[in-house]
Design a protein around this motif. Sequence first.
Motif, PDB file in Angstrom:
ATOM      1  N   GLU A  39      -5.638   2.618   4.296  1.00 30.27           N
ATOM      2  CA  GLU A  39      -6.693   1.998   5.120  1.00 30.27           C
ATOM      3  C   GLU A  39      -5.903   1.216   6.452  1.00 30.27           C
ATOM      4  N   GLU A  40      -6.936   1.070   7.355  1.00 33.21           N
ATOM      5  CA  GLU A  40      -6.392   0.385   8.579  1.00 33.21           C
ATOM      6  C   GLU A  40      -5.427  -0.784   8.219  1.00 33.21           C
ATOM      7  N   GLY A  41      -4.341  -1.036   8.755  1.00 31.71           N
ATOM      8  CA  GLY A  41      -3.439  -2.265   8.420  1.00 31.71           C
ATOM      9  C   GLY A  41      -2.510  -1.970   7.068  1.00 31.71           C
ATOM     10  N   ASP A  42      -2.810  -0.948   6.318  1.00 31.94           N
ATOM     11  CA  ASP A  42      -1.907  -1.072   5.166  1.00 31.94           C
ATOM     12  C   ASP A  42      -0.425  -0.396   5.625  1.00 31.94           C
ATOM     13  N   SER A  43       0.412  -0.941   4.613  1.00 32.97           N
ATOM     14  CA  SER A  43       1.986  -0.432   4.887  1.00 32.97           C
ATOM     15  C   SER A  43       2.280  -0.189   3.614  1.00 32.97           C
ATOM     16  N   LEU A  44       3.491   0.533   3.410  1.00 33.35           N
ATOM     17  CA  LEU A  44       4.065   0.935   2.036  1.00 33.35           C
ATOM     18  C   LEU A  44       4.213  -0.316   1.264  1.00 33.35           C
ATOM     19  N   TRP A  45       4.646  -1.451   2.061  1.00 30.85           N
ATOM     20  CA  TRP A  45       4.957  -2.655   1.231  1.00 30.85           C
ATOM     21  C   TRP A  45       3.761  -3.231   0.806  1.00 30.85           C
ATOM     22  N   SER A  46       2.694  -3.325   1.382  1.00 31.64           N
ATOM     23  CA  SER A  46       1.370  -3.712   0.945  1.00 31.64           C
ATOM     24  C   SER A  46       0.589  -2.885  -0.235  1.00 31.64           C
ATOM     25  N   ALA A  99       2.443  -1.031  -2.082  1.00 32.28           N
ATOM     26  CA  ALA A  99       3.485  -1.370  -3.509  1.00 32.28           C
ATOM     27  C   ALA A  99       3.152  -2.531  -4.025  1.00 32.28           C
ATOM     28  N   GLU A 100       2.778  -3.741  -3.391  1.00 26.38           N
ATOM     29  CA  GLU A 100       2.577  -5.027  -4.219  1.00 26.38           C
ATOM     30  C   GLU A 100       1.219  -4.999  -4.866  1.00 26.38           C
ATOM     31  N   GLU A 101       0.293  -4.057  -4.306  1.00 25.39           N
ATOM     32  CA  GLU A 101      -1.182  -4.176  -4.997  1.00 25.39           C
ATOM     33  C   GLU A 101      -1.007  -3.205  -5.976  1.00 25.39           C
ATOM     34  N   ASN A 102      -0.098  -2.082  -6.402  1.00 28.07           N
ATOM     35  CA  ASN A 102      -0.255  -1.184  -7.287  1.00 28.07           C
ATOM     36  C   ASN A 102       1.010  -0.928  -8.143  1.00 28.07           C
ATOM     37  N   MET A 103       2.045  -1.643  -7.842  1.00 26.44           N
ATOM     38  CA  MET A 103       3.379  -1.505  -8.594  1.00 26.44           C
ATOM     39  C   MET A 103       3.386  -2.185 -10.166  1.00 26.44           C
ATOM     40  N   SER A 104       3.524  -1.409 -10.940  1.00 27.59           N
ATOM     41  CA  SER A 104       3.712  -2.135 -12.351  1.00 27.59           C
ATOM     42  C   SER A 104       4.984  -2.517 -12.788  1.00 27.59           C
ATOM     43  N   ALA A 105       5.013  -3.278 -13.913  1.00 27.75           N
ATOM     44  CA  ALA A 105       6.168  -4.028 -14.262  1.00 27.75           C
ATOM     45  C   ALA A 105       7.343  -3.379 -14.436  1.00 27.75           C
ATOM     46  N   GLN A 106       7.048  -1.879 -15.059  1.00 30.59           N
ATOM     47  CA  GLN A 106       8.079  -0.921 -15.371  1.00 30.59           C
ATOM     48  C   GLN A 106       8.892  -0.840 -14.176  1.00 30.59           C
ATOM     49  N   PHE A 107       8.621  -0.897 -13.046  1.00 33.24           N
ATOM     50  CA  PHE A 107       9.647  -0.355 -11.994  1.00 33.24           C
ATOM     51  C   PHE A 107      10.461  -1.615 -11.446  1.00 33.24           C
ATOM     52  N   ASP A 108      11.821  -1.466 -11.060  1.00 31.91           N
ATOM     53  CA  ASP A 108      12.649  -2.628 -10.716  1.00 31.91           C
ATOM     54  C   ASP A 108      12.433  -3.386  -9.763  1.00 31.91           C
ATOM     55  N   SER A 109      11.818  -2.993  -8.738  1.00 31.12           N
ATOM     56  CA  SER A 109      11.523  -3.732  -7.428  1.00 31.12           C
ATOM     57  C   SER A 109      10.580  -3.183  -6.440  1.00 31.12           C
ATOM     58  N   ILE A 110       9.992  -3.955  -5.636  1.00 31.32           N
ATOM     59  CA  ILE A 110       9.273  -3.242  -4.624  1.00 31.32           C
ATOM     60  C   ILE A 110       9.908  -2.298  -3.708  1.00 31.32           C
ATOM     61  N   PRO A 111      11.057  -2.674  -3.081  1.00 28.49           N
ATOM     62  CA  PRO A 111      11.968  -1.621  -2.413  1.00 28.49           C
ATOM     63  C   PRO A 111      12.070  -0.297  -3.465  1.00 28.49           C
ATOM     64  N   ALA A 112      12.422  -0.528  -4.552  1.00 31.62           N
ATOM     65  CA  ALA A 112      12.494   0.791  -5.274  1.00 31.62           C
ATOM     66  C   ALA A 112      11.415   1.559  -5.590  1.00 31.62           C
ATOM     67  N   TYR A 113      10.302   0.767  -5.676  1.00 28.40           N
ATOM     68  CA  TYR A 113       8.995   1.256  -5.953  1.00 28.40           C
ATOM     69  C   TYR A 113       8.720   2.200  -4.339  1.00 28.40           C
ATOM     70  N   ILE A 114       8.748   1.447  -3.455  1.00 31.21           N
ATOM     71  CA  ILE A 114       8.658   2.325  -2.167  1.00 31.21           C
ATOM     72  C   ILE A 114       9.402   3.355  -2.191  1.00 31.21           C
ATOM     73  N   GLU A 115      10.742   3.558  -2.230  1.00 30.08           N
ATOM     74  CA  GLU A 115      11.438   4.743  -2.199  1.00 30.08           C
ATOM     75  C   GLU A 115      10.786   5.771  -3.002  1.00 30.08           C
ATOM     76  N   GLU A 116      10.387   5.370  -4.342  1.00 24.65           N
ATOM     77  CA  GLU A 116       9.778   6.335  -5.302  1.00 24.65           C
ATOM     78  C   GLU A 116       8.569   6.724  -4.452  1.00 24.65           C
TER      79      GLU A 116
END
Length: 70
Positions: free
Chosen positions: A20-27, A29-46
Amino acid sequence: PIVTIGASTTALYYTSVKVEEGDSLWSIAEENMSAQFDSIPAYIEEIKEINHITDDTIDSGAYITIPYYK
């Protein structure tokens, strides 16, 4: 992959989300990352790897695939 946490088993799935307009990979990731991923940066790389994204630019209106555990 299947992950066992305590007495429960969790599986990795993929879904598509519309950028959506204004979305970033970070936003996203924050909205969709589950606890099994190590960190937001690692999730973004995935996310970038799955979608063959080479920089941090995503276009509104595009769809990207994101991983999640359930």
